[in-house]
Design an enzyme around this catalytic site. Sequence first.
Site, PDB file in Angstrom:
ATOM      1  N   GLU A  63      35.514  37.529  35.621  1.00 42.82           N
ATOM      2  CA  GLU A  63      36.065  36.636  36.647  1.00 42.82           C
ATOM      3  C   GLU A  63      37.554  36.442  36.389  1.00 42.82           C
ATOM      4  O   GLU A  63      37.969  36.005  35.307  1.00 42.82           O
ATOM      5  CB  GLU A  63      35.373  35.262  36.673  1.00 42.82           C
ATOM      6  CG  GLU A  63      35.941  34.460  37.859  1.00 42.82           C
ATOM      7  CD  GLU A  63      35.432  33.042  37.994  1.00 42.82           C
ATOM      8  OE1 GLU A  63      34.708  32.560  37.118  1.00 42.82           O
ATOM      9  OE2 GLU A  63      35.804  32.411  39.010  1.00 42.82           O
ATOM     10  N   ASP A 115      47.433  36.655  31.842  1.00 46.05           N
ATOM     11  CA  ASP A 115      47.737  37.085  33.202  1.00 46.05           C
ATOM     12  C   ASP A 115      46.948  38.359  33.517  1.00 46.05           C
ATOM     13  O   ASP A 115      47.158  39.392  32.877  1.00 46.05           O
ATOM     14  CB  ASP A 115      49.257  37.336  33.263  1.00 46.05           C
ATOM     15  CG  ASP A 115      49.724  37.884  34.588  1.00 46.05           C
ATOM     16  OD1 ASP A 115      48.886  38.129  35.481  1.00 46.05           O
ATOM     17  OD2 ASP A 115      50.941  38.081  34.731  1.00 46.05           O
ATOM     18  N   ASP A 137      45.217  31.847  44.105  1.00 43.26           N
ATOM     19  CA  ASP A 137      46.329  31.072  44.677  1.00 43.26           C
ATOM     20  C   ASP A 137      46.843  31.770  45.933  1.00 43.26           C
ATOM     21  O   ASP A 137      47.200  32.947  45.880  1.00 43.26           O
ATOM     22  CB  ASP A 137      47.457  30.954  43.653  1.00 43.26           C
ATOM     23  CG  ASP A 137      47.011  30.145  42.440  1.00 43.26           C
ATOM     24  OD1 ASP A 137      46.454  29.052  42.627  1.00 43.26           O
ATOM     25  OD2 ASP A 137      47.210  30.622  41.306  1.00 43.26           O
ATOM     26  N   LYS A 141      53.705  30.153  51.397  1.00 47.75           N
ATOM     27  CA  LYS A 141      55.038  30.365  51.987  1.00 47.75           C
ATOM     28  C   LYS A 141      55.358  31.851  52.020  1.00 47.75           C
ATOM     29  O   LYS A 141      55.137  32.548  51.029  1.00 47.75           O
ATOM     30  CB  LYS A 141      56.094  29.649  51.136  1.00 47.75           C
ATOM     31  CG  LYS A 141      56.021  28.146  51.251  1.00 47.75           C
ATOM     32  CD  LYS A 141      57.143  27.489  50.481  1.00 47.75           C
ATOM     33  CE  LYS A 141      56.970  25.996  50.553  1.00 47.75           C
ATOM     34  NZ  LYS A 141      57.615  25.308  49.431  1.00 47.75           N
ATOM     35  N   ASP A 173      39.846  30.448  51.050  1.00 49.94           N
ATOM     36  CA  ASP A 173      39.790  29.582  52.235  1.00 49.94           C
ATOM     37  C   ASP A 173      41.114  29.677  52.991  1.00 49.94           C
ATOM     38  O   ASP A 173      41.436  28.807  53.771  1.00 49.94           O
ATOM     39  CB  ASP A 173      39.491  28.127  51.846  1.00 49.94           C
ATOM     40  CG  ASP A 173      40.539  27.547  50.919  1.00 49.94           C
ATOM     41  OD1 ASP A 173      41.246  28.334  50.262  1.00 49.94           O
ATOM     42  OD2 ASP A 173      40.676  26.310  50.859  1.00 49.94           O
ATOM     43  N   THR A 210      32.850  26.359  43.734  1.00 48.17           N
ATOM     44  CA  THR A 210      33.865  26.043  42.721  1.00 48.17           C
ATOM     45  C   THR A 210      34.667  24.814  43.161  1.00 48.17           C
ATOM     46  O   THR A 210      34.565  24.357  44.308  1.00 48.17           O
ATOM     47  CB  THR A 210      34.847  27.216  42.544  1.00 48.17           C
ATOM     48  OG1 THR A 210      35.575  27.365  43.759  1.00 48.17           O
ATOM     49  CG2 THR A 210      34.140  28.504  42.182  1.00 48.17           C
ATOM     50  N   GLU A 213      36.861  25.635  46.106  1.00 51.51           N
ATOM     51  CA  GLU A 213      36.091  25.789  47.337  1.00 51.51           C
ATOM     52  C   GLU A 213      35.781  24.403  47.912  1.00 51.51           C
ATOM     53  O   GLU A 213      35.935  24.164  49.115  1.00 51.51           O
ATOM     54  CB  GLU A 213      34.790  26.545  47.063  1.00 51.51           C
ATOM     55  CG  GLU A 213      33.936  26.662  48.325  1.00 51.51           C
ATOM     56  CD  GLU A 213      32.809  27.652  48.192  1.00 51.51           C
ATOM     57  OE1 GLU A 213      32.413  27.971  47.059  1.00 51.51           O
ATOM     58  OE2 GLU A 213      32.333  28.124  49.233  1.00 51.51           O
TER      59      GLU A 213
HETATM   60  C1  SAM Z   1      43.341  28.083  43.154  1.00 53.32           C
HETATM   61  S1  SAM Z   1      42.794  28.228  41.511  1.00 53.32           S
HETATM   62  C2  SAM Z   1      41.061  28.623  41.690  1.00 53.32           C
HETATM   63  C3  SAM Z   1      40.267  28.374  40.451  1.00 53.32           C
HETATM   64  C4  SAM Z   1      38.754  28.643  40.568  1.00 53.32           C
HETATM   65  N1  SAM Z   1      38.483  30.049  40.751  1.00 53.32           N
HETATM   66  C5  SAM Z   1      38.150  27.834  41.689  1.00 53.32           C
HETATM   67  O1  SAM Z   1      37.717  28.455  42.685  1.00 53.32           O
HETATM   68  O2  SAM Z   1      38.090  26.612  41.558  1.00 53.32           O
HETATM   69  C6  SAM Z   1      43.492  29.785  41.060  1.00 53.32           C
HETATM   70  C7  SAM Z   1      43.312  30.104  39.589  1.00 53.32           C
HETATM   71  O3  SAM Z   1      43.800  31.421  39.352  1.00 53.32           O
HETATM   72  C8  SAM Z   1      44.533  31.422  38.158  1.00 53.32           C
HETATM   73  N2  SAM Z   1      45.476  32.541  38.206  1.00 53.32           N
HETATM   74  C9  SAM Z   1      46.603  32.647  38.953  1.00 53.32           C
HETATM   75  N3  SAM Z   1      47.224  33.801  38.718  1.00 53.32           N
HETATM   76  C10 SAM Z   1      46.459  34.452  37.780  1.00 53.32           C
HETATM   77  C11 SAM Z   1      46.595  35.680  37.119  1.00 53.32           C
HETATM   78  N4  SAM Z   1      47.637  36.484  37.345  1.00 53.32           N
HETATM   79  N5  SAM Z   1      45.641  36.048  36.224  1.00 53.32           N
HETATM   80  C12 SAM Z   1      44.574  35.242  35.989  1.00 53.32           C
HETATM   81  N6  SAM Z   1      44.401  34.045  36.601  1.00 53.32           N
HETATM   82  C13 SAM Z   1      45.331  33.665  37.475  1.00 53.32           C
HETATM   83  C14 SAM Z   1      45.188  30.049  38.105  1.00 53.32           C
HETATM   84  O4  SAM Z   1      45.590  29.673  36.802  1.00 53.32           O
HETATM   85  C15 SAM Z   1      44.073  29.173  38.658  1.00 53.32           C
HETATM   86  O5  SAM Z   1      43.206  28.722  37.625  1.00 53.32           O
END
Ligand code: SAM
Length: 231
Positions: A63, A115, A137, A141, A173, A210, A213
């Site tokens: 994941e 990352d 994410d 923008k 979403d 999640t 979500e």
């Molecule tokens: C909007 S949150 C969603 C978290 C979770 N999957 C949920 O649905 O509640 C996006 C997540 O992706 C992670 N993330 C962003 N860029 C990433 C990357 N390059 N590699 C791994 N995780 C990343 C962020 O740290 C964050 O925890």
Amino acid sequence: MEHSRDMNDLTERPVRSFVRREGRMTAAQKRALEKLWPVYGIDVDRGLAGKLPAPRNGRVTLEIGFGDGEALLALAKQSPQGRFIGIDPHRPGAGRLLLQLEREEVENVRLIIGDAAELVPSIEPKSLTQILVLFPDPWPKKRHHKRRLLTPEFLRILGEKLQPQGGLHIATDWHEYAEEILNALDETPNLCNEAGRLAFCARPDWRPVTKYEQRGLRLGHQVFDIAGKRI
Ligand SMILES: C[S@@+](CC[C@H](N)C(=O)[O-])C[C@H]1O[C@@H](n2cnc3c(N)ncnc32)[C@H](O)[C@@H]1O
């Protein structure tokens, strides 16, 4: 090391899909990282080659962006015979998940703090059965769209890491990002869209709800699911 780079190096840095807004860690999360990392953590100094645990029961799920870890925890409990790996740079979320893994005595999960754009390329090809990206994410923008993780090139790399017939499941979403991902999937030579060309799939029963979500649903957003399959 990143902080020893000079300004010229900084201009050559890859675009990051996250910013270091780490937020506060509770004392319990800090302790969890110290105490439980040796049990559940995968250290990455020079990438992930040879670092992932062997499949269990033939299955390994990765994941990307596990956040607070609700999906990883639920899936690992549902399939104690499977192997689950999460990657996310956000340490407080990892701390929170570690506490739950210990509390619920779940032992088939391993975590990577980092990352995915940097680290996933070093995973051995054809070593994963499933990849999940839930609510990445959206970078709404326009000038930030280049930070979005799910580009055609990254989808191709994800495809390379999947075993034949392995699945890539994405949910978001954010409608406009969802359309962009569908188009990127259509251009990815090693993946097909299980729902048919440029179509979203139905929400699968196995996908846990999640935190993000729930947030999207509270805001009245529609959720889009996308299912790719390794050709
Ligand atoms: C909007 S949150 C969603 C978290 C979770 N999957 C949920 O649905 O509640 C996006 C997540 O992706 C992670 N993330 C962003 N860029 C990433 C990357 N390059 N590699 C791994 N995780 C990343 C962020 O740290 C964050 O925890």
